[in-house]
Design a protein around this motif. Structure first.
Motif, short mmCIF file in Angstrom:
data_model
loop_
_atom_site.label_atom_id
_atom_site.label_comp_id
_atom_site.label_asym_id
_atom_site.label_seq_id
_atom_site.Cartn_x
_atom_site.Cartn_y
_atom_site.Cartn_z
N UNK A 148 38.89 85.53 3.22
CA UNK A 148 38.55 84.17 3.64
C UNK A 148 39.62 83.23 3.12
N UNK A 149 39.42 81.95 3.22
CA UNK A 149 40.44 81.01 2.76
C UNK A 149 40.78 81.18 1.28
N UNK A 150 39.78 81.07 0.42
CA UNK A 150 40.01 81.15 -1.02
C UNK A 150 39.34 82.37 -1.65
N UNK A 151 39.10 83.39 -0.86
CA UNK A 151 38.34 84.53 -1.35
C UNK A 151 38.86 85.81 -0.71
#
Length: 80
Positions: free
Chosen positions: A47-50
């Motif tokens: 994901x974006x930050x994961x």
């Protein structure tokens, strides 16, 4: 008794030597063993930050290989 302990220690020493050579070679070819961690069935979610990574197929393959090695060793040392 000491003969069987000596054989086991020599076997573990040989295995450590082989793994050491593999790690040295892997470091020279880019730091990764090419097929470990990139098998079909390994789970990767980004994901974006994961980022979540679970090497499911790699874990199963390592488990099967270790089971076979330990089974062979127990078969060899049971006969003596």
């Amino acid at each position: 008794m000491f003969q069987s302990v000596g054989k086991i220690l020599m076997l573990f020493g040989a295995l450590l030597f082989i793994f050491g050579v593999i790690f040295l070679i892997a470091d020279k070819i880019g730091g990764k063993v090419p097929f470990i961690g990139r098998l079909p069935g390994d789970i990767l979610i980004q994901k974006r930050n994961f980022t979540f990574y679970f090497p499911l197929t790699t874990s199963i393959l390592v488990s099967i290989i270790l089971t076979l090695i330990l089974w062979i060793l127990s078969f060899i040392f049971r006969r003596h």
